[in-house]
Motif scaffolding. Structure first.
Motif, PDB file in Angstrom:
ATOM      1  N   MET A  14       0.840  -1.234   0.142  1.00 21.54           N
ATOM      2  CA  MET A  14      -0.105   0.043  -0.008  1.00 21.54           C
ATOM      3  C   MET A  14       0.743   1.254  -0.082  1.00 21.54           C
ATOM      4  SD  MET A  14      -3.253   0.732   2.651  1.00 21.54           S
ATOM      5  CE  MET A  14      -4.234   2.166   2.453  1.00 21.54           C
ATOM      6  N   ASN A  15       0.674   2.313  -0.816  1.00 21.35           N
ATOM      7  CA  ASN A  15       1.264   3.405  -0.899  1.00 21.35           C
ATOM      8  C   ASN A  15       1.128   4.129   0.506  1.00 21.35           C
ATOM      9  OD1 ASN A  15       1.991   3.212  -3.864  1.00 21.35           O
ATOM     10  ND2 ASN A  15      -0.126   3.803  -4.158  1.00 21.35           N
ATOM     11  N   PRO A  16       2.279   4.585   0.813  1.00 26.79           N
ATOM     12  CA  PRO A  16       2.452   5.683   2.133  1.00 26.79           C
ATOM     13  C   PRO A  16       1.235   6.314   2.003  1.00 26.79           C
ATOM     14  CG  PRO A  16       4.430   5.414   1.435  1.00 26.79           C
ATOM     15  CD  PRO A  16       3.521   4.966   0.136  1.00 26.79           C
ATOM     16  N   SER A  17       0.523   6.795   3.309  1.00 28.75           N
ATOM     17  CA  SER A  17      -0.301   7.776   3.308  1.00 28.75           C
ATOM     18  C   SER A  17      -1.060   7.884   5.019  1.00 28.75           C
ATOM     19  CB  SER A  17      -1.790   7.541   2.604  1.00 28.75           C
ATOM     20  OG  SER A  17      -2.364   6.184   3.005  1.00 28.75           O
ATOM     21  N   SER A  18      -1.848   8.675   5.285  1.00 28.91           N
ATOM     22  CA  SER A  18      -2.185   8.687   6.622  1.00 28.91           C
ATOM     23  C   SER A  18      -3.348   7.542   6.758  1.00 28.91           C
ATOM     24  CB  SER A  18      -2.791  10.013   6.794  1.00 28.91           C
ATOM     25  OG  SER A  18      -3.958  10.269   5.986  1.00 28.91           O
ATOM     26  N   LEU A  19      -4.088   7.156   5.724  1.00 26.69           N
ATOM     27  CA  LEU A  19      -5.125   5.981   5.563  1.00 26.69           C
ATOM     28  C   LEU A  19      -4.309   4.887   5.884  1.00 26.69           C
ATOM     29  CD1 LEU A  19      -7.683   4.880   4.965  1.00 26.69           C
ATOM     30  CD2 LEU A  19      -6.880   4.494   2.566  1.00 26.69           C
ATOM     31  N   LYS A  20      -3.073   4.485   5.332  1.00 22.76           N
ATOM     32  CA  LYS A  20      -2.473   3.204   5.614  1.00 22.76           C
ATOM     33  C   LYS A  20      -1.971   3.325   7.130  1.00 22.76           C
ATOM     34  CE  LYS A  20       1.865   0.933   4.713  1.00 22.76           C
ATOM     35  NZ  LYS A  20       3.233   0.873   3.861  1.00 22.76           N
ATOM     36  N   ASP A  21      -1.449   4.539   7.741  1.00 28.41           N
ATOM     37  CA  ASP A  21      -1.143   4.475   9.091  1.00 28.41           C
ATOM     38  C   ASP A  21      -2.321   4.038  10.155  1.00 28.41           C
ATOM     39  OD1 ASP A  21       1.370   5.335   8.251  1.00 28.41           O
ATOM     40  OD2 ASP A  21       1.024   7.484   8.669  1.00 28.41           O
ATOM     41  N   SER A  22      -3.353   4.675   9.507  1.00 31.17           N
ATOM     42  CA  SER A  22      -4.771   4.389  10.515  1.00 31.17           C
ATOM     43  C   SER A  22      -5.162   2.901  10.408  1.00 31.17           C
ATOM     44  CB  SER A  22      -5.795   5.281   9.884  1.00 31.17           C
ATOM     45  OG  SER A  22      -5.612   6.507  10.256  1.00 31.17           O
ATOM     46  N   LEU A  23      -5.092   2.312   9.217  1.00 30.49           N
ATOM     47  CA  LEU A  23      -5.127   0.741   9.052  1.00 30.49           C
ATOM     48  C   LEU A  23      -4.243   0.237   9.622  1.00 30.49           C
ATOM     49  CD1 LEU A  23      -6.758   0.868   5.311  1.00 30.49           C
ATOM     50  CD2 LEU A  23      -7.943   0.928   7.478  1.00 30.49           C
ATOM     51  N   GLU A  24      -3.255   0.317   9.486  1.00 34.98           N
ATOM     52  CA  GLU A  24      -1.819  -0.330  10.214  1.00 34.98           C
ATOM     53  C   GLU A  24      -1.992  -0.524  11.885  1.00 34.98           C
ATOM     54  OE1 GLU A  24       2.679  -0.938   9.349  1.00 34.98           O
ATOM     55  OE2 GLU A  24       1.723   1.238   9.554  1.00 34.98           O
ATOM     56  N   GLU A  25      -2.442   0.765  12.368  1.00 38.96           N
ATOM     57  CA  GLU A  25      -2.707   0.884  13.910  1.00 38.96           C
ATOM     58  C   GLU A  25      -4.009   0.062  14.293  1.00 38.96           C
ATOM     59  OE1 GLU A  25      -3.732   4.309  17.461  1.00 38.96           O
ATOM     60  OE2 GLU A  25      -3.610   4.651  15.233  1.00 38.96           O
ATOM     61  N   CYS A  26      -4.949  -0.014  13.483  1.00 44.94           N
ATOM     62  CA  CYS A  26      -6.171  -0.817  13.459  1.00 44.94           C
ATOM     63  C   CYS A  26      -5.731  -2.125  13.513  1.00 44.94           C
ATOM     64  CB  CYS A  26      -7.238  -0.573  12.609  1.00 44.94           C
ATOM     65  SG  CYS A  26      -8.579  -1.277  12.846  1.00 44.94           S
ATOM     66  N   ALA A  27      -5.171  -2.787  12.664  1.00 46.62           N
ATOM     67  CA  ALA A  27      -4.895  -4.014  12.393  1.00 46.62           C
ATOM     68  C   ALA A  27      -4.028  -4.551  13.689  1.00 46.62           C
ATOM     69  CB  ALA A  27      -4.020  -4.354  11.285  1.00 46.62           C
ATOM     70  N   ALA A  28      -3.214  -3.677  14.288  1.00 53.16           N
ATOM     71  CA  ALA A  28      -2.154  -4.192  15.347  1.00 53.16           C
ATOM     72  C   ALA A  28      -2.967  -3.967  16.727  1.00 53.16           C
ATOM     73  CB  ALA A  28      -1.061  -2.989  15.349  1.00 53.16           C
ATOM     74  N   THR A  29      -4.083  -3.257  16.837  1.00 53.69           N
ATOM     75  CA  THR A  29      -4.518  -3.416  18.123  1.00 53.69           C
ATOM     76  C   THR A  29      -6.132  -3.857  18.248  1.00 53.69           C
ATOM     77  OG1 THR A  29      -5.534  -1.109  17.361  1.00 53.69           O
ATOM     78  CG2 THR A  29      -3.297  -0.899  18.538  1.00 53.69           C
ATOM     79  N   LYS A  30      -6.961  -3.979  17.195  1.00 52.06           N
ATOM     80  CA  LYS A  30      -8.179  -4.233  17.067  1.00 52.06           C
ATOM     81  C   LYS A  30      -8.245  -5.738  17.243  1.00 52.06           C
ATOM     82  CE  LYS A  30     -12.736  -3.140  15.126  1.00 52.06           C
ATOM     83  NZ  LYS A  30     -13.218  -2.660  16.332  1.00 52.06           N
ATOM     84  N   THR A  31      -9.240  -6.046  18.205  1.00 53.02           N
ATOM     85  CA  THR A  31      -9.348  -7.701  18.281  1.00 53.02           C
ATOM     86  C   THR A  31     -10.808  -8.153  18.053  1.00 53.02           C
ATOM     87  OG1 THR A  31      -9.581  -7.411  20.917  1.00 53.02           O
ATOM     88  CG2 THR A  31      -7.478  -8.076  19.747  1.00 53.02           C
ATOM     89  N   SER A  32     -11.655  -7.250  18.054  1.00 56.75           N
ATOM     90  CA  SER A  32     -13.176  -7.575  17.878  1.00 56.75           C
ATOM     91  C   SER A  32     -13.824  -6.908  16.508  1.00 56.75           C
ATOM     92  CB  SER A  32     -14.069  -7.028  19.075  1.00 56.75           C
ATOM     93  OG  SER A  32     -14.205  -5.674  19.185  1.00 56.75           O
ATOM     94  N   TRP A  33     -14.384  -7.720  15.991  1.00 58.75           N
ATOM     95  CA  TRP A  33     -15.104  -7.293  14.558  1.00 58.75           C
ATOM     96  C   TRP A  33     -16.400  -7.504  14.314  1.00 58.75           C
ATOM     97  CZ3 TRP A  33     -11.193  -5.372  11.771  1.00 58.75           C
ATOM     98  CH2 TRP A  33      -9.927  -5.663  12.203  1.00 58.75           C
ATOM     99  N   ALA A  34     -17.250  -6.615  13.946  1.00 58.56           N
ATOM    100  CA  ALA A  34     -18.651  -6.513  13.968  1.00 58.56           C
ATOM    101  C   ALA A  34     -19.191  -6.452  12.625  1.00 58.56           C
ATOM    102  CB  ALA A  34     -19.232  -5.440  14.549  1.00 58.56           C
ATOM    103  N   VAL A  35     -20.396  -7.303  12.235  1.00 53.41           N
ATOM    104  CA  VAL A  35     -20.969  -7.277  11.238  1.00 53.41           C
ATOM    105  C   VAL A  35     -21.619  -5.569  10.681  1.00 53.41           C
ATOM    106  CG1 VAL A  35     -23.191  -7.929  10.147  1.00 53.41           C
ATOM    107  CG2 VAL A  35     -22.263  -9.789  11.541  1.00 53.41           C
TER     108      VAL A  35
END
Length: 446
Positions: free
Chosen positions: A1-22
Motif C-alpha cells: 500500500m502506498n504511504p498515506s495517513s490512511l495506511k497509518d490508520s489501518l496499520e494501527e487498527c490491524a495491530a490493536t483491534k481484536t473484535s469485529w462486527a457485522v
C-alpha cells in the motif's frame, strides 16, 4: 500500500483491534465469498455472513415452471453447474454442449426439480478446447480461485431458501431481478408479474421492508416497485453500468428522482477519477462527475464490485489483457495501483462520496475497513461491537485454524436453522472474520 495517513490508520487498527462486527457497508456479492466459493450457494452465503457481510445478494431468475432461483445470469448454468454432465439435461439446453462448441444452458430450460439435481461449481469452463463434458465443466478455474469448496455437491438455491437462510443469519436482503434472456411474457408471466413475484416472496416470509433493497438494471422495474409495492419498494436500487458524461448522468438522475427512486448503484469505476494537478487529494483519487451528480440529487449510492478483479494490472499484461479485462479499475489506470488500492478506493467511495454499501466478492476487505473506520453500522450492529464478541487472542490474530473453519462452512448441513446472534456459533463466525481480515491486511502489504 502506498504511504498515506490512511495506511497509518489501518496499520494501527490491524495491530490493536481484536473484535469485529457485522456491517451493512459490506454487501456480499453473489454471497460474499465468491472469490473462493461457488456463487449463490448455501456455503457461500454462510461464509459471506461469517466474514461480516450485513447485506447478502441473490440474483433472481426463473425456471420453466416459473419458480424463482438464485443465479447470476439466467443463462450461466453451463459454467456454474455440472448440467452438461447430465445427458438428458444437456439435451434440453438452449445450445447443448458438444466438443468444440460453447453451450448455453438457461434456468428457463429446466423445471425447479431438474435444477435441484445439479451441483453448483466455481464459475469456469474448459472452453471450446474441451474434448469431454468433464473437461468442459471442471476446466478453466482461474489460478487465484480454488475448486476446494465445490465438493461434495452444493445445491442450486431457490429464492425462498435464500430468504430463509438470510433471515436465520440476521442479515439484510438485496435481490437483483435479472434481466430476462428470453422473450417476455414467458409461459404467461409478464415482466411486471416477475417483478411482483419476487417482492411477494418477501412479504410471504415476513421480511421487514426496511431490510429489503430490491435492485434491477432495468429502471422500469424500480419504477414499478416504487409505484406498486408500498414500503417493500421504498428502497429500490437502480443499477447502472452505462458510461455517461455529466449531461447524461444528470438526466438519468433527474429521471430516477421523478419516478421516486432514491438509490442508485453504478459500477465502482464510474464514481472516481484520478486527481488532476492542483486538486487536493492525498490518495490521488477524487469523485467523478457522475458521483457529483448523484450527490447533488441527494441520491443514496451503492457501488459494485470490489475484489472482482485486482488493481495493478495493465493493458497488455499476460495473457494479453485488454481494457475490458480491467473494467473495474479502468478509470484509474493512470495511477500506481497496488493491492492496497482496494483500501484507497474504499476510502474515497465511503469518506468522500458517502456510499452506503459496497458489493464485494471477498467480504473481509470491506468489513475490515468499516470496522477500523466505524462506518456502516446500525443500532444492532453497534451493540455487537463490544469486547464480549472478540477473538480473545493477542493483537496478532491467529489464522492457523482458518482452513478448518472454512471447511466446516462447506460441510454444514444446508438445512436452514435459526441462529441466535449471541450464540457460540456467531462468536466463531466473527473470529473467522477477524482472521480473514488479518489476511487482507497482510495481502495489502502492511
Amino acid at each position: 500500500m502506498n504511504p498515506s495517513s490512511l495506511k497509518d490508520s489501518l496499520e494501527e487498527c490491524a495491530a490493536t483491534k481484536t473484535s469485529w462486527a457485522v456491517t451493512d457497508m459490506t454487501i456480499g456479492h453473489r454471497g460474499g465469498a465468491t472469490m473462493q466459493m461457488p456463487e449463490h450457494t448455501i456455503e457461500n452465503y454462510k461464509a459471506g455472513a461469517m466474514m461480516g457481510a450485513g447485506v447478502i445478494e441473490c440474483d433472481v431468475t426463473f425456471t420453466s415452471d416459473l419458480e424463482l432461483v438464485c443465479r447470476h445470469s439466467q443463462c450461466d448454468l453451463h459454467t456454474t453447474t455440472d448440467v452438461v454432465l447430465h445427458d438428458e439435461l444437456n439435451a434440453k439446453c438452449t445450445i447443448p454442449w458438444e466438443a468444440g462448441n460453447e453451450p448455453k444452458c438457461c434456468t428457463s430450460d429446466f423445471t425447479l426439480e431438474e435444477l435441484k439435481g445439479l451441483c453448483a461449481k466455481m464459475d469456469s469452463s474448459g472452453g471450446t478446447s474441451a474434448t469431454t463434458a468433464m473437461e468442459y465443466v471442471y476446466g478453466g478455474t482461474a489460478d487465484w480461485r480454488t475448486d476446494l469448496y465445490q465438493y461434495p455437491c452444493p445445491e442450486v438455491v431457490t429464492h425462498k431458501e435464500y430468504i430463509k437462510l438470510v433471515q436465520s443469519l440476521g442479515r439484510k436482503f438485496t435481490p437483483e431481478l435479472k434481466t430476462p434472456s428470453v422473450d417476455m411474457p414467458f409461459n404467461g408471466m409478464t415482466q411486471e408479474d416477475y417483478a411482483q413475484k419476487m417482492i411477494d416472496e418477501y412479504i410471504e416470509l415476513g421480511v421487514a421492508p426496511e431490510d429489503l433493497y430490491p435492485q434491477s438494471f432495468l429502471p422500469s422495474d424500480t419504477y414499478y416497485w416504487v409505484a406498486n409495492s408500498g414500503e417493500y419498494g421504498a428502497q429500490s436500487v437502480a443499477l447502472d453500468e452505462t458510461d455517461r458524461n455529466e449531461t447524461a448522468a444528470r438526466a438519468f438522475h433527474d429521471e430516477l428522482i421523478a419516478n421516486g427512486v432514491k438509490i442508485v448503484a453504478p459500477a465502482q469505476q464510474m464514481l472516481v477519477r484520478p486527481a488532476e494537478e492542483g486538486e487536493d487529494s492525498e490518495l490521488g483519487i477524487v469523485p467523478s462527475v457522475y458521483a457529483e451528480s448523484a450527490i447533488d440529487h441527494n441520491l443514496d449510492i451503492i457501488t459494485w464490485t470490489l475484489e472482482r478483479s485486482p488493481p495493478g494490472l495493465k493493458v497488455g499484461d499476460p495473457p494479453g489483457l485488454t481494457i475490458d479485462d480491467l473494467w473495474y479499475w479502468s478509470s484509474l489506470q493512470s495511477l500506481n495501483l497496488t493491492d492496497g488500492s482496494n483500501f484507497e478506493l474504499l476510502h474515497v467511495l465511503i469518506h468522500d462520496i458517502g456510499v452506503i454499501g459496497v458489493f464485494t466478492d471477498w467480504a473481509p476487505t470491506v468489513t475490515f475497513y468499516a470496522n477500523c473506520m466505524g462506518v456502516g453500522f446500525n443500532a444492532s450492529s453497534e451493540a455487537a461491537k463490544d469486547d464480549s464478541i472478540s477473538d480473545g487472542s493477542s493483537a496478532t490474530v491467529d489464522i492457523s485454524n482458518i482452513a478448518e473453519d472454512l471447511k466446516n462452512v462447506s460441510s454444514d448441513s444446508v438445512e436452514v436453522k435459526s441462529t441466535d446472534s449471541s450464540s457460540s456459533g456467531a462468536a466463531r463466525a466473527l473470529r473467522v472474520a477477524a482472521r480473514l481480515a488479518s489476511i487482507v491486511v497482510r495481502a495489502a502489504g502492511f
